[in-house]
Scaffold this motif. Structure first.
Motif, mmCIF file in Angstrom:
data_model
loop_
_atom_site.group_PDB
_atom_site.id
_atom_site.type_symbol
_atom_site.label_atom_id
_atom_site.label_comp_id
_atom_site.label_asym_id
_atom_site.label_seq_id
_atom_site.Cartn_x
_atom_site.Cartn_y
_atom_site.Cartn_z
ATOM 1 N N LEU A 253 -28.403 14.065 72.906
ATOM 2 C CA LEU A 253 -28.761 14.773 71.197
ATOM 3 C C LEU A 253 -27.048 14.848 71.306
ATOM 4 C CD1 LEU A 253 -31.147 16.207 69.366
ATOM 5 C CD2 LEU A 253 -29.422 16.836 69.246
ATOM 6 N N ALA A 254 -26.760 16.103 71.872
ATOM 7 C CA ALA A 254 -26.023 16.963 71.887
ATOM 8 C C ALA A 254 -24.528 15.959 71.871
ATOM 9 C CB ALA A 254 -25.442 17.895 72.326
ATOM 10 N N LYS A 255 -24.400 14.998 72.859
ATOM 11 C CA LYS A 255 -23.756 13.766 72.810
ATOM 12 C C LYS A 255 -24.116 13.139 71.752
ATOM 13 C CE LYS A 255 -22.047 10.283 76.313
ATOM 14 N NZ LYS A 255 -22.252 9.967 77.242
ATOM 15 N N GLU A 256 -24.762 13.142 71.051
ATOM 16 C CA GLU A 256 -24.788 11.774 69.693
ATOM 17 C C GLU A 256 -24.156 12.602 68.803
ATOM 18 O OE1 GLU A 256 -28.113 8.784 67.482
ATOM 19 O OE2 GLU A 256 -28.479 10.001 69.356
ATOM 20 N N ALA A 257 -24.720 14.049 68.429
ATOM 21 C CA ALA A 257 -23.808 14.130 67.592
ATOM 22 C C ALA A 257 -22.754 14.974 67.589
ATOM 23 C CB ALA A 257 -24.758 15.695 67.330
ATOM 24 N N GLY A 258 -21.980 14.284 68.775
ATOM 25 C CA GLY A 258 -20.703 14.878 69.101
ATOM 26 C C GLY A 258 -19.985 17.078 69.044
ATOM 27 N N VAL A 259 -21.732 17.155 69.391
ATOM 28 C CA VAL A 259 -20.969 18.557 68.967
ATOM 29 C C VAL A 259 -20.402 19.270 69.843
ATOM 30 C CG1 VAL A 259 -23.417 19.198 67.986
ATOM 31 C CG2 VAL A 259 -22.825 19.631 70.904
ATOM 32 N N ARG A 260 -19.210 20.415 69.773
ATOM 33 C CA ARG A 260 -18.260 21.517 70.899
ATOM 34 C C ARG A 260 -18.888 22.113 71.789
ATOM 35 N NH1 ARG A 260 -16.489 20.649 66.052
ATOM 36 N NH2 ARG A 260 -14.386 20.059 65.257
ATOM 37 N N LYS A 261 -19.934 22.376 71.914
ATOM 38 C CA LYS A 261 -20.716 23.037 73.195
ATOM 39 C C LYS A 261 -21.720 23.254 72.749
ATOM 40 C CE LYS A 261 -18.318 26.437 75.038
ATOM 41 N NZ LYS A 261 -18.812 26.168 76.178
ATOM 42 N N LEU A 262 -22.524 22.655 73.789
ATOM 43 C CA LEU A 262 -24.270 22.796 74.189
ATOM 44 C C LEU A 262 -24.678 24.398 74.566
ATOM 45 C CD1 LEU A 262 -27.264 21.815 73.715
ATOM 46 C CD2 LEU A 262 -26.776 20.260 75.842
ATOM 47 N N VAL A 263 -25.957 25.587 74.176
ATOM 48 C CA VAL A 263 -26.311 26.116 74.856
ATOM 49 C C VAL A 263 -27.898 25.937 74.826
ATOM 50 C CG1 VAL A 263 -26.587 28.705 74.907
ATOM 51 C CG2 VAL A 263 -24.700 27.544 73.685
ATOM 52 N N LEU A 264 -27.937 25.911 77.025
ATOM 53 C CA LEU A 264 -29.856 25.494 76.999
ATOM 54 C C LEU A 264 -30.288 26.567 76.640
ATOM 55 C CD1 LEU A 264 -29.049 23.129 79.894
ATOM 56 C CD2 LEU A 264 -28.956 22.487 76.948
ATOM 57 N N THR A 265 -31.599 26.498 76.016
ATOM 58 C CA THR A 265 -32.193 28.283 75.822
ATOM 59 C C THR A 265 -33.740 27.745 75.845
ATOM 60 O OG1 THR A 265 -32.599 30.555 75.541
ATOM 61 C CG2 THR A 265 -32.334 28.462 72.757
ATOM 62 N N HIS A 266 -33.732 28.899 75.762
ATOM 63 C CA HIS A 266 -36.027 28.991 76.188
ATOM 64 C C HIS A 266 -36.220 28.353 76.786
ATOM 65 C CE1 HIS A 266 -40.121 27.940 74.306
ATOM 66 N NE2 HIS A 266 -39.941 28.982 74.366
ATOM 67 N N ASN A 288 -19.550 19.981 78.388
ATOM 68 C CA ASN A 288 -19.400 20.663 78.007
ATOM 69 C C ASN A 288 -20.654 21.864 77.659
ATOM 70 O OD1 ASN A 288 -17.955 23.022 76.894
ATOM 71 N ND2 ASN A 288 -17.398 22.301 75.030
ATOM 72 N N VAL A 289 -21.856 21.894 78.312
ATOM 73 C CA VAL A 289 -22.792 22.989 78.260
ATOM 74 C C VAL A 289 -22.651 23.765 79.312
ATOM 75 C CG1 VAL A 289 -23.690 20.825 79.702
ATOM 76 C CG2 VAL A 289 -25.237 22.217 79.359
ATOM 77 N N ILE A 290 -23.666 24.288 78.685
ATOM 78 C CA ILE A 290 -23.899 26.496 79.394
ATOM 79 C C ILE A 290 -25.605 26.424 79.198
ATOM 80 C CG2 ILE A 290 -21.497 26.781 79.734
ATOM 81 C CD1 ILE A 290 -22.360 28.981 77.508
ATOM 82 N N ILE A 291 -25.933 26.716 80.468
ATOM 83 C CA ILE A 291 -27.217 28.122 80.521
ATOM 84 C C ILE A 291 -27.186 29.260 79.618
ATOM 85 C CG2 ILE A 291 -29.477 28.806 81.566
ATOM 86 C CD1 ILE A 291 -29.656 25.860 83.332
#
Length: 305
Positions: A253-266, A288-291
Motif C-alpha cells: 500500500l505504501a508503495k502504491e500511495a507513493g509515501v515518503r516513509k512507512l512506519v510499521l506498528t501494532h 524506506n520502511v522502519i519498525i
C-alpha cells in the motif's frame, strides 16, 4: 515543529518492550494523542512530554489495547489542576465510552471533556492544519486519521522586491500576503516577488485495519504512513480473519500511495524477541520502511516542492 513520538507500538498484548498503541504528535507545541493504550501516561512521563499541552485524543476504535489508558490519564490531569477542556474524538460509541469512564473511580474532574463522534470523511479544522477521519476495515467500527497541514505561502524573493523599487518594511508583508502594492506610481504584483505555494506535511495513522482503498487514497504522497503491521506473511490467513495487516501488505500500500516513509506498528507479541522478519518482508516491497519502537521520535521536516 512536527514530531511523532511512539509511546506504544505493540499489538493486542503488552510485552516487556512494547506498550499498547499510543502515538503522540507534537505540532508547534500542541500535543495530539492518537490512541491511548494501557500505561500511556507513564510513557508520557518517561518521555517528559508534559500533559498541559495535550488538547485532543483521537481514538481509532474501542478495543481495550487502544483506549484503556484514557481513564487514568484524565484523572491524573485533573489531579494536576488542569482546567482547559480536553477533546476526545472517536468512532461510534465514543460518547458512551466517555460517559462510562466519567463514572469510574468516585472522582470529579476539574475540567470539561468534550466528546465528538466522527464518521469517515469528517474533518476537524484547526489553525493551519486539519484532522481527517478515514474509514478502515477492522472487526469493530474503526477509523484512521490523517493530519494534513494547510499549504504554506510561497517564498518571498526579497532581493527581487528591492530591485523593483519596494523599500524594506510593511510593503514586504503585504506582498507576501498576496496584496499588490504601488510604489512611486508603479504597480508591483505579489506574484512578481512571491513563489508558488508550498505544500504542508501529511501524517497518516491507520489504527488496526486490513489494507483498504480509503487508506490508500488519503496516503497519496504522505510524508509518513504509520500502518498496522501486526503479522508476517506466514500468518496472512490469521491477519485476514482478525482484520489486521501483514508487514508486506502495508508495504504494498505504501508503495502504491507513493509515501515518503512507512512506519510499521501494532507489532504482535509473537515478535517480542525479534521483529526483524517483519522488516525484511516489508523491505522486499518498499525500501524506506522502519519498525516503530517504544519511545522512538521522528521529526518531519518541511518540504518545498
Amino acid at each position: 515543529m512536527l514530531r511523532i513520538l511512539f509511546l506504544g507500538t505493540g499489538g493486542s498484548l503488552p510485552t516487556r518492550n512494547r506498550n499498547p498503541s499510543a502515538i503522540m504528535v507534537n505540532r508547534e507545541g500542541e500535543l495530539l494523542l492518537f490512541d491511548c493504550g494501557e500505561g500511556t501516561q507513564q510513557q508520557m512521563m518517561r518521555a517528559k512530554t508534559g500533559m498541559k499541552a495535550l488538547t485532543s485524543i483521537f481514538v481509532t476504535h474501542f478495543h481495550a489495547d487502544h483506549m484503556l489508558g484514557i481513564p487514568g490519564l484524565i484523572q491524573t490531569m485533573s489531579f494536576l489542576g488542569r482546567t482547559e477542556p480536553l477533546y476526545i474524538y472517536g468512532p461510534q460509541w465514543v460518547k458512551e465510552f466517555v460517559k462510562i469512564i466519567s463514572e469510574l473511580g468516585y472522582y470529579k474532574l476539574h475540567f470539561e471533556v468534550e466528546v465528538i463522534e466522527m464518521a469517515p470523511g469528517d474533518i476537524i479544522k484547526r489553525n493551519d492544519y486539519s484532522i481527517h477521519a478515514i474509514g478502515t476495515d477492522h472487526s469493530v467500527p474503526s477509523l484512521g486519521y490523517a493530519l494534513i497541514e494547510d499549504q504554506r505561502k510561497g517564498r518571498f524573493e526579497r532581493e527581487k522586491a528591492i530591485a523593483l523599487g519596494v523599500p524594506p518594511g510593511p510593503l514586504f508583508s503585504k506582498l507576501h500576503s498576496g496584496v499588490d502594492v504601488e510604489v512611486n506610481g508603479k504597480l508591483i504584483r505579489s506574484t512578481d516577488v512571491v513563489g508558488q505555494v508550498r505544500p504542508g506535511r501529511k501524517i497518516v495513522y491507520t489504527g488496526d485495519t486490513r489494507p483498504c482503498q480509503s487508506i490508500l487514497a488519503v496516503s497519496r504522497d504522505a510524508d509518513v504512513l504509520i500502518h498496522d503491521s501486526t503479522l508476517g506473511n506466514d500468518q496472512s490467513e490469521w491477519a485476514k480473519e482478525s482484520k489486521h495487516s501483514t508487514a508486506s501488505e502495508a508495504a504494498i500500500l505504501a508503495k502504491e500511495a507513493g509515501v515518503r516513509k512507512l512506519v510499521l506498528t501494532h507489532i504482535s507479541s509473537r515478535y517480542t524477541d525479534d521483529a526483524s522478519p517483519l522488516l525484511r518482508e516489508a523491505q522486499e516491497v518498499f525500501e524506506n520502511v522502519i519498525i516503530a519502537e517504544d519511545m522512538m521520535e521522528m521529526d518531519i521536516p518541511l518540504k518545498d516542492e
